[in-house]
Write a protein that holds these residues in place. Structure first.
Motif, short mmCIF file in Angstrom:
data_model
loop_
_atom_site.label_atom_id
_atom_site.label_comp_id
_atom_site.label_asym_id
_atom_site.label_seq_id
_atom_site.Cartn_x
_atom_site.Cartn_y
_atom_site.Cartn_z
N ALA A 52 -14.33 54.42 15.20
CA ALA A 52 -15.48 54.09 16.03
C ALA A 52 -15.14 54.37 17.48
N THR A 53 -16.15 54.70 18.27
CA THR A 53 -15.96 55.03 19.69
C THR A 53 -16.65 53.99 20.55
N VAL A 54 -15.91 53.46 21.52
CA VAL A 54 -16.47 52.54 22.50
C VAL A 54 -15.95 52.98 23.87
N GLY A 55 -16.61 52.53 24.93
CA GLY A 55 -16.12 52.97 26.22
C GLY A 55 -16.66 52.19 27.39
N HIS A 56 -15.79 52.07 28.42
CA HIS A 56 -16.22 51.60 29.73
C HIS A 56 -16.69 52.85 30.47
N VAL A 57 -17.79 53.39 30.00
CA VAL A 57 -18.18 54.74 30.40
C VAL A 57 -18.60 54.84 31.86
N GLY A 58 -18.86 53.71 32.51
CA GLY A 58 -19.21 53.76 33.92
C GLY A 58 -18.08 54.27 34.79
N ASP A 59 -16.83 54.18 34.30
CA ASP A 59 -15.71 54.76 35.05
C ASP A 59 -14.99 55.85 34.26
N GLY A 60 -15.65 56.41 33.25
CA GLY A 60 -15.11 57.56 32.53
C GLY A 60 -14.06 57.24 31.50
N ASN A 61 -13.94 55.99 31.10
CA ASN A 61 -12.90 55.54 30.18
C ASN A 61 -13.51 55.26 28.81
N PHE A 62 -12.95 55.87 27.76
CA PHE A 62 -13.46 55.54 26.42
C PHE A 62 -12.30 55.46 25.43
N ILE A 65 -13.57 46.68 14.06
CA ILE A 65 -13.13 47.96 13.48
C ILE A 65 -12.10 47.71 12.38
N ALA A 66 -11.15 46.83 12.63
CA ALA A 66 -10.14 46.52 11.61
C ALA A 66 -10.78 45.95 10.35
N ALA A 67 -11.85 45.16 10.52
CA ALA A 67 -12.50 44.54 9.37
C ALA A 67 -13.23 45.55 8.50
N MET A 68 -13.52 46.73 9.03
CA MET A 68 -14.18 47.77 8.23
C MET A 68 -13.25 48.32 7.15
N ARG A 69 -11.97 48.05 7.29
CA ARG A 69 -11.01 48.53 6.30
C ARG A 69 -9.93 47.46 6.16
N PRO A 70 -10.08 46.56 5.23
CA PRO A 70 -9.14 45.45 5.10
C PRO A 70 -7.69 45.91 5.04
N ASN A 71 -6.84 45.15 5.72
CA ASN A 71 -5.39 45.39 5.80
C ASN A 71 -5.01 46.57 6.70
N SER A 72 -5.98 47.14 7.39
CA SER A 72 -5.66 48.23 8.31
C SER A 72 -5.17 47.67 9.64
N ARG A 73 -4.57 48.54 10.44
CA ARG A 73 -4.24 48.25 11.83
C ARG A 73 -4.99 49.26 12.68
N VAL A 74 -5.39 48.85 13.87
CA VAL A 74 -6.20 49.73 14.72
C VAL A 74 -5.31 50.45 15.72
N TRP A 75 -5.39 51.77 15.69
CA TRP A 75 -4.77 52.63 16.70
C TRP A 75 -5.86 52.90 17.73
N SER A 76 -5.69 52.39 18.93
CA SER A 76 -6.73 52.52 19.96
C SER A 76 -6.30 53.53 21.01
N THR A 77 -7.09 54.59 21.18
CA THR A 77 -6.82 55.56 22.23
C THR A 77 -7.43 55.07 23.53
N ASP A 78 -7.11 55.77 24.65
CA ASP A 78 -7.46 55.16 25.95
C ASP A 78 -7.61 56.20 27.07
N VAL A 79 -8.14 57.37 26.76
CA VAL A 79 -8.22 58.38 27.82
C VAL A 79 -9.30 58.01 28.84
N CYS A 80 -9.15 58.54 30.04
CA CYS A 80 -10.13 58.36 31.11
C CYS A 80 -10.25 59.69 31.85
N VAL A 81 -11.48 60.12 32.12
CA VAL A 81 -11.72 61.39 32.79
C VAL A 81 -12.70 61.19 33.94
N PRO A 82 -12.77 62.14 34.88
CA PRO A 82 -13.81 62.05 35.91
C PRO A 82 -15.17 61.94 35.25
#
Length: 526
Positions: free
Chosen positions: A432-442, A392-409
């Motif tokens: 971009a969106t990624v997730g450990h969706v098996g436990d509701g976390n993205f 994700i960082a490489a899609m925009r050189p010199n950027s920093r990634v702010w990663s969110t981390d919510v989890c729901v039922p």
């Protein structure tokens, strides 16, 4: 061009995805600093979430001035550690930042400990001088956990790399806090055992316990909360405690192990960890399945989990995440919402799990499975997934990634992700969106320019909306990254009166507030 770019970046150079390049102007020179707030079509209405002064008028701990390292303390630490005591600027700055957008906040000195006893000696000296101590593992945290908000000493545990004991008959082992999961699994290779908790980065076991980490395997093997049996912890006065024995169950008193797992170095410094081990599965198979839209992919996940199919991993990546991964890792996956599966068990069990999963994803419009059964192919697949932060960082050189981390039922996952999508589309930078969706976390990975106040404001508003949405669905602001100081402002929203109980625990165990001050508690005072 991406719709969100037209006003804010009218004079910026735009990449082929329609997102602005950091610091670029049409003539290739650095863009001039903006002197007025740009027009935005995404203005959010929200309540302020700040770190106010205390009700009694005393200032927040964030406003406490650094007082420098006392000369007597510096001399004592130098005598104790020799050249493992450092005050060099480069060393201090390295230990004052993690992997995220949070700015560097360097300590006054770095102490490299090699044993529990040395950790206790360092903490005892710091307690005598009422000097803050911030524990440091691998520096991979994402919410400002290692920032020295009040200066003081960074206590680097990276040199504590002894694997103390492996007990195959009990399926457990004890390691020092600086052992990484990769180091441990390499050591275990000839035993037929492995440690499954896999956040993806080169994390230390101590850091994983301190942040209650999880990762891609949590849907089957659980998080650090379920896999830590016992801890050795140095308290704020330098005393050493062991939280429990190795029995698989106990009803003896308060559960001190669970108290320290996830405490982020604010209650004590973890120096040894006893963890569960598992037998390496007879058969492991991985598969990739593409979908035409996000809703269908998430609905398939919900159905699979509700049917009780014992998947080892079930990961989601949206089209943008696949685009970034293809470019960064040299892959050629179809650039649409995609699920990554892994199956563990006997050959017959894996075949049955795979067939049931295949039938279910077909009902939701999933493509034919693209299999990765060869160990090298599997490793390449999961390495690409684990490298998504850097992709994700490489899609925009010199950027920093702010990663969110919510989890729901799990039943709320589809709705939460769908309601978040308009905010993603409206943002003026790559997400971009990624997730450990098996436990509701993205996670949303926001590629931002951390020097641009306007972009930070957009990211902050988007994150606040996402967290409020998740908590309203009985979820959490963080499934695995932890609180640090980046998410401290959400603690009262999520826990209400429970925060006062946390304050009481902090006061009892760290009355002088020297252990990683300014973290977890919302007004940054115990």
């Amino acid at each position: 061009m991406h719709l969100g770019c037209k006003n804010m970046y009218a004079s910026s150079t735009i990449n082929q995805e329609g997102f602005p390049l950091i610091g670029a102007a049409p003539n290739g020179r650095h863009a001039p600093e903006q002197t007025s707030r740009p027009r935005r079509h995404w203005d959010f209405k929200m309540e302020a979430l700040t770190d106010p002064e205390h009700q009694d008028g005393s200032p927040s701990i964030l406003s406490a001035k650094r007082r420098g390292l006392p000369d007597a303390l510096a001399a004592a630490l130098q005598d104790l550690l020799g050249n493992r005591f450092s005050t060099s600027l480069a060393d201090r700055e390295h230990h004052g930042r993690g992997e995220s957008y949070h700015p560097t906040e360097a300590p006054e000195a770095v102490c490299r400990a090699l044993s529990t006893e040395e950790v206790a000696d360092i903490v005892r000296l710091c307690a005598l001088h009422r000097t803050p101590v911030v524990a440091f593992g691998a520096g991979t945290s994402l919410e400002g956990h290692v920032a020295a908000r009040r200066g003081g000493v960074c206590l680097d545990l990276g040199g504590m790399t002894r694997i103390v004991a492996v007990r195959p008959g009990d399926l457990d082992c004890t390691v020092e806090a600086g052992v990484t999961r990769q180091q441990l699994n390499a050591y275990l290779r000839d035993t037929g055992l492995f440690f499954p908790v896999d956040p993806g980065s080169e994390c230390t076991i101590g850091g994983m316990a301190a942040t209650r980490a999880s990762g891609t395997n949590a849907v089957r093997y659980g998080t650090m909360r379920e896999n830590v049996l016992s801890l050795t912890v140095v308290l704020s006065d330098g005393s050493i405690v062991r939280t429990s024995g190795r029995a698989r169950k106990s009803a003896a008193g308060y559960d001190l192990t669970r108290l320290f797992v996830g405490s982020e170095g604010t209650l004590g410094i973890i120096t040894e960890v006893t963890i569960r081990l598992y037998g390496v599965p007879e058969t492991i198979a991985s598969a990739v399945c593409a979908f035409d839209d996000m809703d269908s992919a998430v609905a398939a996940v919900t159905a699979i989990i509700q049917c009780g199919i014992p998947l080892a991993r079930i990961e989601f990546m949206d089209a943008r995440a696949i685009l970034a991964t293809n470019r960064h890792s040299g892959l050629s996956y179809r650039e649409t919402p995609t699920l990554f599966f892994e199956f563990h068990g006997s050959a017959a069990a894996v075949a049955e799990q795979a067939e049931l999963t295949r039938e279910m994803v077909e009902e939701f419009g999933g493509s034919e499975f693209q299999w990765a059964s060869d160990p090298d192919d599997r490793a390449r697949l999961w390495r690409a997934r684990h490298n998504i932060h850097y992709a994700i960082a490489a899609m925009r050189p010199n950027s920093r990634v702010w990663s969110t981390d919510v989890c729901v039922p799990i039943s709320a996952l589809s709705r939460c992700m769908s309601e978040t999508w308009p905010d993603i589309e409206a943002a003026p930078f790559f997400i971009a969106t990624v997730g450990h969706v098996g436990d509701g976390n993205f996670h949303l990975g926001l590629a931002i320019d951390p020097t641009d106040p306007a972009e930070l404001e957009v990211a902050e508003h988007l994150n606040v909306r996402l967290v409020r949405r998740a908590i309203a669905m009985d979820g959490t602001c963080t499934g695995e990254h932890g609180i640090g100081y980046g998410k401290a402002k959400f603690m009262e929203l999520e826990h209400g009166g429970g925060v006062s109980v946390m304050r009481a625990i902090k006061r009892a165990l760290d009355p002088e507030d020297i252990l990683n001050p300014g973290k977890i508690l919302p007004d940054n005072r115990p």
